[in-house]
Design an enzyme around this catalytic site. Structure first.
Site, PDB file in Angstrom:
ATOM      1  CG  ASP A   1      49.763  19.358   9.020  1.00  0.00           C
ATOM      2  OD1 ASP A   1      50.449  18.735   8.167  1.00  0.00           O
ATOM      3  OD2 ASP A   1      50.136  20.447   9.496  1.00  0.00           O
TER       4      ASP A   1
ATOM      5  CD  GLU B   1      54.517  21.719   5.474  1.00  0.00           C
ATOM      6  OE1 GLU B   1      55.384  22.349   4.860  1.00  0.00           O
ATOM      7  OE2 GLU B   1      53.309  22.097   5.501  1.00  0.00           O
TER       8      GLU B   1
HETATM    9  N1  BES Z   1      53.271  22.655   0.322  1.00  0.00           N
HETATM   10  C1  BES Z   1      53.664  23.821   1.014  1.00  0.00           C
HETATM   11  C2  BES Z   1      55.019  24.338   0.606  1.00  0.00           C
HETATM   12  C3  BES Z   1      55.143  24.774  -0.836  1.00  0.00           C
HETATM   13  C4  BES Z   1      54.093  25.340  -1.503  1.00  0.00           C
HETATM   14  C5  BES Z   1      56.352  24.597  -1.455  1.00  0.00           C
HETATM   15  C6  BES Z   1      54.239  25.704  -2.839  1.00  0.00           C
HETATM   16  C7  BES Z   1      56.500  24.999  -2.771  1.00  0.00           C
HETATM   17  C8  BES Z   1      55.436  25.532  -3.458  1.00  0.00           C
HETATM   18  C9  BES Z   1      53.673  23.557   2.514  1.00  0.00           C
HETATM   19  O1  BES Z   1      52.579  22.814   2.947  1.00  0.00           O
HETATM   20  C10 BES Z   1      53.587  24.867   3.237  1.00  0.00           C
HETATM   21  O2  BES Z   1      52.608  25.546   3.072  1.00  0.00           O
HETATM   22  N2  BES Z   1      54.572  25.192   4.031  1.00  0.00           N
HETATM   23  C11 BES Z   1      54.514  26.333   4.880  1.00  0.00           C
HETATM   24  C12 BES Z   1      55.517  26.121   5.963  1.00  0.00           C
HETATM   25  C13 BES Z   1      55.337  27.002   7.159  1.00  0.00           C
HETATM   26  C14 BES Z   1      53.966  26.934   7.752  1.00  0.00           C
HETATM   27  C15 BES Z   1      56.383  26.681   8.188  1.00  0.00           C
HETATM   28  C16 BES Z   1      54.811  27.598   4.092  1.00  0.00           C
HETATM   29  O3  BES Z   1      55.567  27.590   3.117  1.00  0.00           O
HETATM   30  O4  BES Z   1      54.232  28.644   4.446  1.00  0.00           O
HETATM   31 ZN    ZN Z   2      50.859  24.217   3.038  1.00  0.00          ZN
END
Ligand code: BES
Ligand code: ZN
Length: 449
Positions: free
Chosen positions: A81, A147
């Site tokens: 997603d 996710e």
């Molecule tokens: N890939 C990211 C998480 C991430 C980005 C980890 C950069 C380390 C460095 C992931 O897809 C993401 O965006 N997660 C969300 C989770 C939330 C929507 C629950 C986030 O971190 O905002």
């Molecule tokens: Zn993300």
């Protein structure tokens, strides 16, 4: 249009990127599903078994190599997603028409996370093809479609399918690299707690001249509530917020201090005029190892052209808190809700809606699996990997540790300027290819047991 010179892997990635699989937008539910089905078909074509599991939300796709009893099993997690694309008019190319410009693939999801998990799939595909179907390890791909909305259905899925997902270690490429060509092992992520609140005032929008002064303005109250979250030193003012926070260890502070200037990099990456935040911590410490309170959206009242003299009947804000070990994300939501209720005057009514939560994650980068990951990174990039924590969240990683009892190796390939979650998200072809090589080096290393 894909250029003639594109490799089959790149062509396939472009197909993957054409699905507008935006999980938060229910009008795209069919596109999310179609993307999952495409992945399952792709896995099957490579010689993996493929299952699409329904959930109350978007489907989970499981791809498995034929299990060999004498080999370790590696779970490879990714998400198909993507985030919404707005503001659409700031994209230089259409978000779901992947476009190659100067060695970068521009498309929503190119880095976060399609390009990264697809590199692992391509690595496995190449190894299977070259070895006549023999992998150094057993592989299970766990690919979810939720996710970006906090993985609400994946933890229950892990619990009901724990036996089928039994593995020795999990590998995830969904984090960042310190810079181009710098191999990076991320050994910690922040957790997250989200909430939204709305302040209600009068039962209708009022003339601000007729009633202004006597009637509380909900937009003013939202601004006051938001302002009450921090003091002038950047400390979060919610009672009890820091009580469970694990302090940064001296060795981490020293290690991060030895990295290239983090304050300067933070300014260069963001274009912000200056650093702000909790006094006594560097920018990297604040981003990777300290908890925060953020406003992700704020609104209310007239937003159109010119002026309109009105007291809006309500106003709102969306908040998220980034958390560190050992903060309890549900407790943080309780404390934040209590803070907002206490600070909202009785001349208004506050409505609070709690959102998704996920715990922070940390693992030992010097464990035998951590060492194998470092070796694979070293072999792929030709230099010593840097060890970092990061500020983003992948909520399911902690659940994988709790439910399946395994650590996750976070081998991200996102560069600081690849604009994840923003317009013009992009992934370098170089990192896509490095990702394929990294998968092969990693499985080789983990196969040594
Ligand atoms: N890939 C990211 C998480 C991430 C980005 C980890 C950069 C380390 C460095 C992931 O897809 C993401 O965006 N997660 C969300 C989770 C939330 C929507 C629950 C986030 O971190 O905002
Ligand atoms: Zn993300």
């Amino acid at each position: 249009m894909p250029a003639m010179s594109q490799t089959p892997h790149l062509d396939a990635l472009f197909e993957h990127l054409r699905f507008p699989s935006i999980s938060t937008d229910s009008t795209h539910a069919g596109d999310v599903r179609a993307c999952g089905e495409w992945l399952a078909a792709r896995g099957k074509a490579m010689g993996l078994s493929a299952e699409i599991h329904e959930t109350p939300g978007h489907p989970v796709v499981i791809l498995k190599s034929e299990p060999k009893p004498d080999r370790p099993t590696v779970l490879i997690y990714g998400h198909y997603d993507v985030q919404p694309v707005d503001p659409l008019d700031e994209w230089k190319t259409p978000p779901f028409e992947p476009t190659l410009i100067d060695g970068r693939i521009f498309a929503r999801g190119s880095t976060d996370n399609k390009g990264q998990h697809f590199a692992h799939l391509c690595g496995v595909e190449d190894t299977l093809a070259e070895s006549g179907g023999d992998l150094p390890v057993n592989v299970i791909f766990l690919l979810e479609g939720e996710e970006e909305i906090g993985s609400p259905n994946l933890e229950p899925f892990l619990k009901t399918h724990a036996a089928e997902l039994k593995a020795d270690i999990c590998a995830v490429s969904d984090t960042g690299m310190l810079g181009p060509g710098i191999p990076t092992l991320t050994y910690g992520l922040r957790g997250i707690s989200c909430l939204e609140f709305k302040v209600h005032g009068p039962s209708l929008d009022l003339h601000s001249g007729v009633y202004g002064g006597a009637i509380a303005n909900p937009a003013t109250m939202v601004a006051r509530l938001v302002a009450s979250l921090h003091d002038e030193n950047g400390r979060v003012q919610i009672a009890g917020f820091y009580d469970q926070v694990e302090p940064l260890a001296d060795w981490e502070r020293e290690m991060w201090a030895s990295l290239p200037d983090g304050d300067a990099a933070t300014l260069a990456e963001t274009g912000a005029p200056g650093i702000w935040g909790e006094a006594g911590y560097t920018a990297l410490e604040q981003r990777w190892g300290r908890p925060t309170a953020e406003v992700n959206g704020i609104g209310g009242g007239y937003q159109g052209e010119g002026s309109k003299t009105v007291i809006p009947r309500s106003a709102m804000a969306k908040l998220s808190f980034r958390l560190v070990p050992d903060q309890d994300p549900n407790l943080v939501l309780e404390l934040a809700a209590e803070h907002l209720r206490r600070h909202c005057p009785s001349s208004c009514r506050i409505e609070i809606e709690k959102g998704h939560v996920g715990s922070a994650y940390v693992m030992d980068p010097h464990s035998s699996f951590g060492k194998a990951a470092q070796k694979a990174l070293w072999d792929t990039f030709g230099e010593e990997p840097r060890l970092i924590r990061e500020g983003g969240s992948i909520p399911i990683i902690q659940a994988i540790q709790e439910v399946l009892g395994i650590d996750s190796l976070l081998l991200g390939l996102a560069l600081p300027d690849c604009q994840i979650h923003a317009p013009n998200e992009n992934f370098t072809v170089e990192n896509f290819e490095k990702g394929i090589a990294l998968n092969r080096a990693l499985l080789e290393e983990l196969g040594k047991g």
